[in-house]
Write an enzyme that holds these catalytic residues in place. Structure first.
Site, PDB file in Angstrom:
ATOM      1  N   GLY A 204       0.682  -1.523   0.035  1.00 49.03           N
ATOM      2  CA  GLY A 204       0.080   0.164  -0.045  1.00 49.03           C
ATOM      3  C   GLY A 204       0.612   1.366   0.034  1.00 49.03           C
ATOM      4  CB  ALA A 205       4.447   1.901   0.450  1.00 51.54           C
ATOM      5  N   GLY A 206       2.614   2.295  -2.372  1.00 52.37           N
ATOM      6  CA  GLY A 206       2.798   3.000  -3.609  1.00 52.37           C
ATOM      7  C   GLY A 206       3.691   2.388  -4.715  1.00 52.37           C
ATOM      8  CE  LYS A 207       5.723  -3.072  -2.667  1.00 52.14           C
ATOM      9  NZ  LYS A 207       4.824  -2.870  -1.553  1.00 52.14           N
ATOM     10  CB  SER A 208       1.720  -1.232  -8.165  1.00 54.11           C
ATOM     11  OG  SER A 208       1.968  -2.359  -7.300  1.00 54.11           O
ATOM     12  CB  THR A 209       1.074   3.998  -7.528  1.00 57.52           C
ATOM     13  OG1 THR A 209       0.028   3.458  -6.863  1.00 57.52           O
ATOM     14  CG2 THR A 209       0.494   5.272  -8.028  1.00 57.52           C
ATOM     15  NE  ARG A 234      -4.695  -6.962  -4.593  1.00 63.02           N
ATOM     16  CZ  ARG A 234      -3.586  -6.659  -4.150  1.00 63.02           C
ATOM     17  NH1 ARG A 234      -2.641  -5.795  -5.101  1.00 63.02           N
ATOM     18  NH2 ARG A 234      -2.952  -6.815  -2.956  1.00 63.02           N
ATOM     19  NE  ARG A 327      -4.099  -2.278  -2.810  1.00 64.47           N
ATOM     20  CZ  ARG A 327      -3.015  -2.812  -2.554  1.00 64.47           C
ATOM     21  NH1 ARG A 327      -1.793  -2.278  -3.186  1.00 64.47           N
ATOM     22  NH2 ARG A 327      -2.928  -3.744  -1.879  1.00 64.47           N
ATOM     23  NE  ARG A 338      -2.379  -7.694   1.468  1.00 67.89           N
ATOM     24  CZ  ARG A 338      -1.711  -7.815   0.373  1.00 67.89           C
ATOM     25  NH1 ARG A 338      -0.902  -6.910  -0.244  1.00 67.89           N
ATOM     26  NH2 ARG A 338      -1.833  -9.138  -0.403  1.00 67.89           N
ATOM     27  CG  ASN A 361       4.204   7.424  -2.558  1.00 73.43           C
ATOM     28  OD1 ASN A 361       3.969   8.664  -2.991  1.00 73.43           O
ATOM     29  ND2 ASN A 361       3.297   6.279  -2.786  1.00 73.43           N
ATOM     30  CG  ASP A 362       3.376  13.376   2.125  1.00 78.89           C
ATOM     31  OD1 ASP A 362       2.073  13.051   1.892  1.00 78.89           O
ATOM     32  OD2 ASP A 362       3.672  14.195   2.835  1.00 78.89           O
TER      33      ASP A 362
HETATM   34  N1  LIG Z   1       1.387   9.336  -3.167  1.00 78.92           N
HETATM   35  C1  LIG Z   1       0.343   9.042  -3.051  1.00 78.92           C
HETATM   36  N2  LIG Z   1      -0.916   9.692  -2.444  1.00 78.92           N
HETATM   37  C2  LIG Z   1      -1.984   9.184  -2.439  1.00 78.92           C
HETATM   38  N3  LIG Z   1      -2.518   7.831  -2.638  1.00 78.92           N
HETATM   39  C3  LIG Z   1      -1.340   7.064  -3.215  1.00 78.92           C
HETATM   40  C4  LIG Z   1       0.142   7.602  -3.431  1.00 78.92           C
HETATM   41  N4  LIG Z   1       0.667   6.511  -3.936  1.00 78.92           N
HETATM   42  C5  LIG Z   1      -0.264   5.511  -4.237  1.00 78.92           C
HETATM   43  N5  LIG Z   1      -1.450   5.920  -3.769  1.00 78.92           N
HETATM   44  C6  LIG Z   1      -2.702   5.073  -3.615  1.00 78.92           C
HETATM   45  O1  LIG Z   1      -2.442   3.950  -2.661  1.00 78.92           O
HETATM   46  C7  LIG Z   1      -3.123   2.928  -2.826  1.00 78.92           C
HETATM   47  C8  LIG Z   1      -1.930   1.850  -2.691  1.00 78.92           C
HETATM   48  O2  LIG Z   1      -0.703   2.084  -3.845  1.00 78.92           O
HETATM   49  P1  LIG Z   1       0.127   0.926  -4.559  1.00 78.92           P
HETATM   50  O3  LIG Z   1      -1.048  -0.222  -4.885  1.00 78.92           O
HETATM   51  O4  LIG Z   1       0.835   1.175  -5.624  1.00 78.92           O
HETATM   52  O5  LIG Z   1       0.792   0.164  -3.338  1.00 78.92           O
HETATM   53  P2  LIG Z   1       1.977  -1.071  -3.384  1.00 78.92           P
HETATM   54  O6  LIG Z   1       2.917  -0.620  -2.641  1.00 78.92           O
HETATM   55  O7  LIG Z   1       2.153  -1.409  -4.820  1.00 78.92           O
HETATM   56  O8  LIG Z   1       1.077  -2.174  -2.656  1.00 78.92           O
HETATM   57  P3  LIG Z   1       1.220  -3.663  -2.840  1.00 78.92           P
HETATM   58  O9  LIG Z   1       2.603  -4.065  -2.131  1.00 78.92           O
HETATM   59  O10 LIG Z   1       0.031  -4.211  -2.001  1.00 78.92           O
HETATM   60  O11 LIG Z   1       1.324  -4.235  -4.405  1.00 78.92           O
HETATM   61  C9  LIG Z   1      -3.289   2.840  -4.341  1.00 78.92           C
HETATM   62  O12 LIG Z   1      -4.702   2.886  -4.537  1.00 78.92           O
HETATM   63  C10 LIG Z   1      -2.693   4.160  -5.041  1.00 78.92           C
HETATM   64  O13 LIG Z   1      -3.628   4.712  -5.925  1.00 78.92           O
HETATM   65  N1  LIG Z   2       9.729 -11.659  -1.200  1.00 81.19           N
HETATM   66  C1  LIG Z   2       8.543 -11.367  -2.346  1.00 81.19           C
HETATM   67  N2  LIG Z   2       7.697 -10.697  -2.039  1.00 81.19           N
HETATM   68  C2  LIG Z   2       6.703 -10.277  -3.277  1.00 81.19           C
HETATM   69  C3  LIG Z   2       7.132 -10.896  -4.371  1.00 81.19           C
HETATM   70  N3  LIG Z   2       6.113 -10.303  -5.252  1.00 81.19           N
HETATM   71  C4  LIG Z   2       5.287  -9.464  -4.559  1.00 81.19           C
HETATM   72  N4  LIG Z   2       5.845  -9.430  -3.464  1.00 81.19           N
HETATM   73  C5  LIG Z   2       5.376  -8.617  -2.026  1.00 81.19           C
HETATM   74  O1  LIG Z   2       4.205  -9.145  -1.604  1.00 81.19           O
HETATM   75  C6  LIG Z   2       3.531  -7.992  -0.941  1.00 81.19           C
HETATM   76  C7  LIG Z   2       2.081  -8.171  -1.338  1.00 81.19           C
HETATM   77  O2  LIG Z   2       1.884  -7.714  -2.832  1.00 81.19           O
HETATM   78  P1  LIG Z   2       0.493  -7.981  -3.133  1.00 81.19           P
HETATM   79  O3  LIG Z   2       0.617  -7.929  -4.689  1.00 81.19           O
HETATM   80  O4  LIG Z   2      -0.354  -8.927  -2.851  1.00 81.19           O
HETATM   81  O5  LIG Z   2      -0.517  -6.721  -2.658  1.00 81.19           O
HETATM   82  C8  LIG Z   2       4.220  -6.589  -1.480  1.00 81.19           C
HETATM   83  O6  LIG Z   2       4.822  -6.195  -0.468  1.00 81.19           O
HETATM   84  C9  LIG Z   2       5.179  -7.090  -2.471  1.00 81.19           C
HETATM   85  O7  LIG Z   2       6.104  -6.276  -2.778  1.00 81.19           O
HETATM   86  C10 LIG Z   2       7.931 -11.692  -4.468  1.00 81.19           C
HETATM   87  O8  LIG Z   2       8.157 -12.379  -5.601  1.00 81.19           O
HETATM   88  N5  LIG Z   2       8.716 -12.090  -3.552  1.00 81.19           N
END
Ligand SMILES: Nc1ncnc2c1ncn2[C@@H]1O[C@H](COP(=O)(O)OP(=O)(O)OP(=O)(O)O)[C@@H](O)[C@H]1O
Ligand SMILES: Nc1nc2c(ncn2[C@@H]2O[C@H](COP(=O)(O)O)[C@@H](O)[C@H]2O)c(=O)[nH]1
Length: 388
Positions: A204-209, A234, A327, A338, A361-362
């Site tokens: 949820g920190a915003g990696k995918s974003t 999902r 989300r 989580r 990520n603010d």
């Molecule tokens: N800087 C930001 N400000 C507000 N909302 C944000 C910001 N960055 C990301 N978000 C939102 O926060 C939610 C979580 O972001 P994201 O899915 O990218 O997290 P993640 O780190 O990839 O999570 P995961 O590890 O579960 O895949 C999303 O709905 C996204 O739109």
């Molecule tokens: N150690 C690993 N962690 C992984 C991998 N792929 C994703 N992740 C981490 O899992 C959580 C949850 O992901 P989500 O998609 O279910 O929200 C997240 O922190 C990812 O960084 C992996 O191959 N190895």
């Protein structure tokens, strides 16, 4: 070009073995059964010194199975060349400059020290059976006498001693020669090409974003290492693109087969990075991006991948919780799991030197420019190498 480190005599059939051998050693057509009955994989205790033959001077021998020299370039993946049914499923084999991948994945993984020293020692052929030889090798490393079988040219008889000129060996007895005998291979850099990037941080920190933006802005420069997971997809997630969605049994089987660089249990599900996932990206000469949790970071640190480590963190746990709730991907139970994992992550991330960069990520745009800035050099290098 494969060159052994020692001064081995040239051999005319080095890259072009006799047609009979080429046919037999076609790497896409491995023998249906292992060529030899199981042998000790290493350890001189298994062969009494008295049975070792008196050796005439060594001569070069073609004991390769690859019909031609592997072209230089980054390692690429091709389907398995199994020698056992179990391995047949999905084991990716390095191709291209096989030595690079091989020594990186093999010798180093087995704890052999850095560049292998030149080996002045020939292989001692203890026996042979049809196309297969059984040899004792002095690796020139701390792993002294290693026993293994391999495919052998027709002139080499038991009792002779040969200079190893091996380029590429099939897995025999569950192992690969390059794992055991790095001295006859070129000393490679670990994996050539751009440095991979590990993005970590609480869910949820915003990696995918952030990654979405990066991949959009630098199409083709980055490639995503598609992880395996046992969690349910999902809505909108695509199998093979976002993750390889697998069952626990499937994943465990592949882990047991040594297919994973790292794997971890996160929030009740398994996640892992397969070797194939990283190799597939590196084969495209792209910057390989791995999104892994903190356990993944720690495990990758033990490998030779040497990525840039970046942690993406939320401004606070409260904001993280809000983002995760908004989300709408989690049940209350998985959300709580989580959040618990997030607290641990934030604590462990404080370890000095664990990350090259921590991004809070603010503000999304600010976080994104920080990410780009740290990757700029790799991006430039990759773009440059594309042009040339
Ligand atoms: N800087 C930001 N400000 C507000 N909302 C944000 C910001 N960055 C990301 N978000 C939102 O926060 C939610 C979580 O972001 P994201 O899915 O990218 O997290 P993640 O780190 O990839 O999570 P995961 O590890 O579960 O895949 C999303 O709905 C996204 O739109
Ligand atoms: N150690 C690993 N962690 C992984 C991998 N792929 C994703 N992740 C981490 O899992 C959580 C949850 O992901 P989500 O998609 O279910 O929200 C997240 O922190 C990812 O960084 C992996 O191959 N190895």
């Amino acid at each position: 070009m494969v060159q052994s480190h020692h001064a081995s005599p040239p051999h005319p059939s080095w890259f072009s073995p006799p047609a009979s051998l080429q046919a037999r050693f076609n790497p896409t057509m491995p023998p249906a059964t292992p060529p030899c009955s199981p042998l000790p994989r290493h350890g001189s205790a298994h062969v009494a010194p008295s049975v070792l033959p008196q050796l005439p001077p060594p001569r070069p021998a073609t004991i390769m199975v690859h019909p031609q020299a592997p072209p230089p370039g980054p390692a690429v993946v091709r389907p398995a060349v199994p020698h056992s049914r179990q391995a047949r499923s999905a084991r990716p084999r390095p191709r291209g400059d096989v030595r690079r991948a091989a020594v990186a994945a093999g010798a180093r993984a087995r704890g052999l020290p850095g560049p292998p020293p030149p080996s002045p020692n020939p292989l001692m052929i203890l026996g042979r059976m049809r196309g297969a030889g059984i040899a004792r090798a002095d690796t020139g490393t701390t792993r002294k006498h290693i026993f293994f079988s391999f495919f052998l040219d027709e002139e080499t008889t038991a009792g002779s001693s040969v200079w190893p000129q091996a380029a590429f060996f099939p897995p025999v007895l569950g192992t690969d020669l390059w794992d055991l005998f790095p001295s006859c291979c070129e000393t490679p850099a670990v994996m050539q090409g751009p440095r991979p990037v590990v993005l970590s941080g609480p869910s949820g920190a915003g990696k995918s974003t952030l990654l979405k933006k990066l991949f959009k802005d630098y199409e083709n420069v980055f490639g995503f290492s598609v992880s395996h997971t046992t969690r349910q997809p999902r809505p909108g997630e695509v199998n093979g693109k976002d993750y390889h969605f697998v069952t626990r049994e499937e994943m465990q089987k592949e882990i047991d087969a040594g297919e994973f660089i790292e794997h971890a249990e996160f929030s009740g599900n398994m996640y892992g990075t397969s070797k194939g996932a990283v190799q597939a990206v590196q084969a495209q000469n792209q910057i390989c991006v791995l999104d892994v949790d903190i356990q993944g970071v720690k495990n990758i640190k033990k490998t030779e991948l040497r990525p840039i480590y970046i942690s993406v963190q939320p401004p606070s746990i409260e904001i993280l919780e809000k983002r995760l709730r908004d989300r709408k991907t989690e049940t209350e139970e998985s959300l709580q799991k989580r959040l618990t994992a997030a607290r641990v992550d934030l604590e462990l991330s404080k370890e000095p030197g664990l990350f090259d960069l921590v991004i809070i990520n603010d503000d999304l745009e600010k976080a994104y420019s920080e990410l780009k800035e740290v990757l700029l050099e790799e991006i430039k290098k990759t773009e440059e190498s594309r042009k040339s």
